[in-house]
Design a protein around this motif. Structure first.
Motif, PDB file in Angstrom:
ATOM      1  N   ASP A  24      71.343  26.032  74.145  1.00 30.96           N
ATOM      2  CA  ASP A  24      70.411  24.909  74.044  1.00 30.96           C
ATOM      3  C   ASP A  24      70.524  24.038  75.293  1.00 30.96           C
ATOM      4  OD1 ASP A  24      68.454  23.313  72.845  1.00 30.96           O
ATOM      5  OD2 ASP A  24      69.478  23.350  70.898  1.00 30.96           O
ATOM      6  N   ASN A  25      69.659  23.052  75.382  1.00 29.27           N
ATOM      7  CA  ASN A  25      69.720  22.092  76.478  1.00 29.27           C
ATOM      8  C   ASN A  25      70.638  20.944  76.087  1.00 29.27           C
ATOM      9  OD1 ASN A  25      67.870  23.364  78.298  1.00 29.27           O
ATOM     10  ND2 ASN A  25      66.225  22.758  76.910  1.00 29.27           N
ATOM     11  N   LYS A  45      71.389  23.606  80.694  1.00 26.23           N
ATOM     12  CA  LYS A  45      71.365  24.542  79.579  1.00 26.23           C
ATOM     13  C   LYS A  45      72.785  25.060  79.386  1.00 26.23           C
ATOM     14  CE  LYS A  45      68.288  27.869  77.687  1.00 26.23           C
ATOM     15  NZ  LYS A  45      67.025  28.550  77.923  1.00 26.23           N
ATOM     16  N   VAL A  46      73.241  25.098  78.138  1.00 27.30           N
ATOM     17  CA  VAL A  46      74.610  25.526  77.854  1.00 27.30           C
ATOM     18  C   VAL A  46      74.619  26.698  76.874  1.00 27.30           C
ATOM     19  CG1 VAL A  46      75.708  23.317  78.357  1.00 27.30           C
ATOM     20  CG2 VAL A  46      74.819  23.749  76.065  1.00 27.30           C
ATOM     21  N   ASP A  47      75.657  27.499  76.986  1.00 27.16           N
ATOM     22  CA  ASP A  47      75.845  28.642  76.099  1.00 27.16           C
ATOM     23  C   ASP A  47      76.609  28.229  74.854  1.00 27.16           C
ATOM     24  OD1 ASP A  47      74.573  30.432  77.834  1.00 27.16           O
ATOM     25  OD2 ASP A  47      76.435  30.801  78.944  1.00 27.16           O
ATOM     26  N   LEU A  73      71.552  17.348  72.229  1.00 25.10           N
ATOM     27  CA  LEU A  73      71.638  18.805  72.225  1.00 25.10           C
ATOM     28  C   LEU A  73      70.423  19.322  71.492  1.00 25.10           C
ATOM     29  CD1 LEU A  73      73.372  21.251  73.018  1.00 25.10           C
ATOM     30  CD2 LEU A  73      74.425  21.100  70.751  1.00 25.10           C
ATOM     31  N   GLY A  74      69.478  19.859  72.264  1.00 27.52           N
ATOM     32  CA  GLY A  74      68.211  20.252  71.658  1.00 27.52           C
ATOM     33  C   GLY A  74      67.528  19.023  71.093  1.00 27.52           C
ATOM     34  N   LYS A  75      67.256  19.041  69.788  1.00 26.38           N
ATOM     35  CA  LYS A  75      66.585  17.903  69.147  1.00 26.38           C
ATOM     36  C   LYS A  75      67.555  16.951  68.454  1.00 26.38           C
ATOM     37  CE  LYS A  75      62.276  20.385  68.507  1.00 26.38           C
ATOM     38  NZ  LYS A  75      61.334  20.973  67.578  1.00 26.38           N
ATOM     39  N   SER A  76      68.855  17.266  68.466  1.00 29.03           N
ATOM     40  CA  SER A  76      69.815  16.393  67.794  1.00 29.03           C
ATOM     41  C   SER A  76      70.501  15.466  68.798  1.00 29.03           C
ATOM     42  CB  SER A  76      70.861  17.215  67.042  1.00 29.03           C
ATOM     43  OG  SER A  76      71.720  17.872  67.939  1.00 29.03           O
TER      44      SER A  76
END
Length: 86
Positions: A24-25, A45-47, A73-76
């Motif tokens: 995610d970003n 972007k992270v794994d 992180l993403g939408k959170s």
């Protein structure tokens, strides 16, 4: 994601550890208690998996006080209070 910010209170160094559930970003901001973004520490972007980011707080010319570490992180979004002691 599980978020850890240490040491807290911090004076010279800061480590942020996250458990990323999926690719995610990630964006990590250091924010003043009044909501002003002081620095964007990470924007990438992270794994999946555990990641730790470490910082020298002397790089940011911070005064003693309460700050927020805002992790998107993403939408959170997660927010942790951080006390800086100089």
């Amino acid at each position: 994601s599980v978020l850890s910010v240490y040491p807290n209170p911090a004076s010279e160094s800061l480590s942020i550890t996250l458990n990323i559930k999926e690719v995610d970003n990630l964006k990590i901001d250091l924010v003043s208690i009044t909501g002003q973004t002081i620095a964007t520490l990470v924007n990438e972007k992270v794994d999946q998996g555990y990641i730790t980011k470490s910082y020298n707080l002397n790089d940011f010319s911070l005064q003693s006080g309460i700050y927020l570490v805002k992790v998107s992180l993403g939408k959170s979004i997660s927010v942790k209070k951080l006390q800086i002691t100089k």
